[in-house]
Design a protein around this motif. Structure first.
Motif, PDB file in Angstrom:
ATOM      1  N   CYS A  61       0.836  -1.205   0.000  1.00  0.00           N
ATOM      2  CA  CYS A  61       0.000   0.000   0.000  1.00  0.00           C
ATOM      3  C   CYS A  61       0.870   1.255   0.000  1.00  0.00           C
ATOM      4  O   CYS A  61       0.600   2.210  -0.742  1.00  0.00           O
ATOM      5  CB  CYS A  61      -0.938  -0.022   1.194  1.00  0.00           C
ATOM      6  SG  CYS A  61      -2.098   1.346   1.223  1.00  0.00           S
ATOM      7  N   ALA A  62       1.910   1.265   0.808  1.00  0.00           N
ATOM      8  CA  ALA A  62       2.817   2.423   0.839  1.00  0.00           C
ATOM      9  C   ALA A  62       3.501   2.606  -0.514  1.00  0.00           C
ATOM     10  O   ALA A  62       3.630   3.735  -1.000  1.00  0.00           O
ATOM     11  CB  ALA A  62       3.840   2.245   1.946  1.00  0.00           C
ATOM     12  N   LEU A  63       3.920   1.499  -1.128  1.00  0.00           N
ATOM     13  CA  LEU A  63       4.547   1.599  -2.450  1.00  0.00           C
ATOM     14  C   LEU A  63       3.564   2.082  -3.504  1.00  0.00           C
ATOM     15  O   LEU A  63       3.914   2.870  -4.381  1.00  0.00           O
ATOM     16  CB  LEU A  63       5.128   0.245  -2.853  1.00  0.00           C
ATOM     17  CG  LEU A  63       6.347  -0.213  -2.064  1.00  0.00           C
ATOM     18  CD1 LEU A  63       6.743  -1.624  -2.474  1.00  0.00           C
ATOM     19  CD2 LEU A  63       7.495   0.754  -2.265  1.00  0.00           C
ATOM     20  N   MET A  64       2.319   1.613  -3.418  1.00  0.00           N
ATOM     21  CA  MET A  64       1.310   2.047  -4.382  1.00  0.00           C
ATOM     22  C   MET A  64       1.035   3.537  -4.244  1.00  0.00           C
ATOM     23  O   MET A  64       0.946   4.256  -5.250  1.00  0.00           O
ATOM     24  CB  MET A  64       0.013   1.253  -4.182  1.00  0.00           C
ATOM     25  CG  MET A  64      -1.050   1.571  -5.214  1.00  0.00           C
ATOM     26  SD  MET A  64      -2.524   0.579  -5.030  1.00  0.00           S
ATOM     27  CE  MET A  64      -3.240   1.332  -3.585  1.00  0.00           C
ATOM     28  N   VAL A  65       0.926   4.026  -3.025  1.00  0.00           N
ATOM     29  CA  VAL A  65       0.683   5.458  -2.825  1.00  0.00           C
ATOM     30  C   VAL A  65       1.879   6.264  -3.321  1.00  0.00           C
ATOM     31  O   VAL A  65       1.723   7.300  -3.963  1.00  0.00           O
ATOM     32  CB  VAL A  65       0.388   5.754  -1.342  1.00  0.00           C
ATOM     33  CG1 VAL A  65       0.413   7.233  -1.057  1.00  0.00           C
ATOM     34  CG2 VAL A  65      -0.962   5.159  -0.954  1.00  0.00           C
ATOM     35  N   ARG A  66       3.071   5.755  -3.063  1.00  0.00           N
ATOM     36  CA  ARG A  66       4.276   6.493  -3.464  1.00  0.00           C
ATOM     37  C   ARG A  66       4.458   6.531  -4.973  1.00  0.00           C
ATOM     38  O   ARG A  66       4.825   7.560  -5.525  1.00  0.00           O
ATOM     39  CB  ARG A  66       5.483   5.857  -2.810  1.00  0.00           C
ATOM     40  CG  ARG A  66       6.806   6.409  -3.267  1.00  0.00           C
ATOM     41  CD  ARG A  66       7.711   6.672  -2.116  1.00  0.00           C
ATOM     42  NE  ARG A  66       9.021   7.063  -2.575  1.00  0.00           N
ATOM     43  CZ  ARG A  66       9.442   8.326  -2.575  1.00  0.00           C
ATOM     44  NH1 ARG A  66       8.649   9.263  -2.141  1.00  0.00           N
ATOM     45  NH2 ARG A  66      10.637   8.635  -2.986  1.00  0.00           N
ATOM     46  N   TRP A  67       4.214   5.432  -5.665  1.00  0.00           N
ATOM     47  CA  TRP A  67       4.521   5.340  -7.087  1.00  0.00           C
ATOM     48  C   TRP A  67       3.330   5.522  -8.009  1.00  0.00           C
ATOM     49  O   TRP A  67       3.499   5.894  -9.160  1.00  0.00           O
ATOM     50  CB  TRP A  67       5.185   4.002  -7.389  1.00  0.00           C
ATOM     51  CG  TRP A  67       6.493   3.862  -6.707  1.00  0.00           C
ATOM     52  CD1 TRP A  67       6.749   3.085  -5.607  1.00  0.00           C
ATOM     53  CD2 TRP A  67       7.712   4.533  -6.993  1.00  0.00           C
ATOM     54  NE1 TRP A  67       8.047   3.242  -5.212  1.00  0.00           N
ATOM     55  CE2 TRP A  67       8.667   4.121  -6.048  1.00  0.00           C
ATOM     56  CE3 TRP A  67       8.091   5.459  -7.965  1.00  0.00           C
ATOM     57  CZ2 TRP A  67       9.969   4.595  -6.043  1.00  0.00           C
ATOM     58  CZ3 TRP A  67       9.395   5.917  -7.954  1.00  0.00           C
ATOM     59  CH2 TRP A  67      10.312   5.498  -7.010  1.00  0.00           C
ATOM     60  N   CYS A  68       2.117   5.251  -7.564  1.00  0.00           N
ATOM     61  CA  CYS A  68       0.963   5.274  -8.469  1.00  0.00           C
ATOM     62  C   CYS A  68       0.031   6.460  -8.234  1.00  0.00           C
ATOM     63  O   CYS A  68      -0.679   6.864  -9.155  1.00  0.00           O
ATOM     64  CB  CYS A  68       0.156   3.983  -8.333  1.00  0.00           C
ATOM     65  SG  CYS A  68       1.068   2.517  -8.800  1.00  0.00           S
ATOM     66  N   PHE A  69       0.009   6.992  -7.046  1.00  0.00           N
ATOM     67  CA  PHE A  69      -0.918   8.082  -6.762  1.00  0.00           C
ATOM     68  C   PHE A  69      -0.252   9.420  -7.075  1.00  0.00           C
ATOM     69  O   PHE A  69       0.954   9.559  -6.987  1.00  0.00           O
ATOM     70  CB  PHE A  69      -1.359   8.055  -5.306  1.00  0.00           C
ATOM     71  CG  PHE A  69      -2.348   6.974  -4.988  1.00  0.00           C
ATOM     72  CD1 PHE A  69      -2.554   5.905  -5.819  1.00  0.00           C
ATOM     73  CD2 PHE A  69      -3.078   7.033  -3.824  1.00  0.00           C
ATOM     74  CE1 PHE A  69      -3.455   4.920  -5.517  1.00  0.00           C
ATOM     75  CE2 PHE A  69      -3.993   6.051  -3.502  1.00  0.00           C
ATOM     76  CZ  PHE A  69      -4.178   4.989  -4.356  1.00  0.00           C
TER      77      PHE A  69
END
Length: 78
Positions: A61-69
């Motif tokens: 989730c942290a990686l998704m927020v960092r890279w995709c959002f």
């Protein structure tokens, strides 16, 4: 405004997909791991589904927020 809506839809879709992946991983660990397997006296299915999976998906989730959002300016003029 359309750009903000498309970004919000994309991010919501990614969030739902990650939540569904978490549910599938939890179910797989809970039902596919034989109950006789243990690790340090704990059932392996419990360790995987209740300890490992939440930690893994917090990182995902942290990686998704960092890279995709993306940050969106909500005060833009219409």
């Amino acid at each position: 405004m359309t750009s903000i809506v498309s970004v919000a839809r994309r991010e919501a879709l990614l969030s739902v997909l990650l939540a569904l992946l978490y549910l599938a991983a939890w179910a797989a660990c809970a039902w596919l791991v034989p109950p006789a397997l243990t690790l340090a006296g704990w059932p392996l299915w419990f360790l995987l589904s209740c300890l490992f999976n939440p930690l893994l998906f917090i990182v995902l989730c942290a990686l998704m927020v960092r890279w995709c959002f993306r940050a969106v300016n909500l005060e833009a003029s219409s």
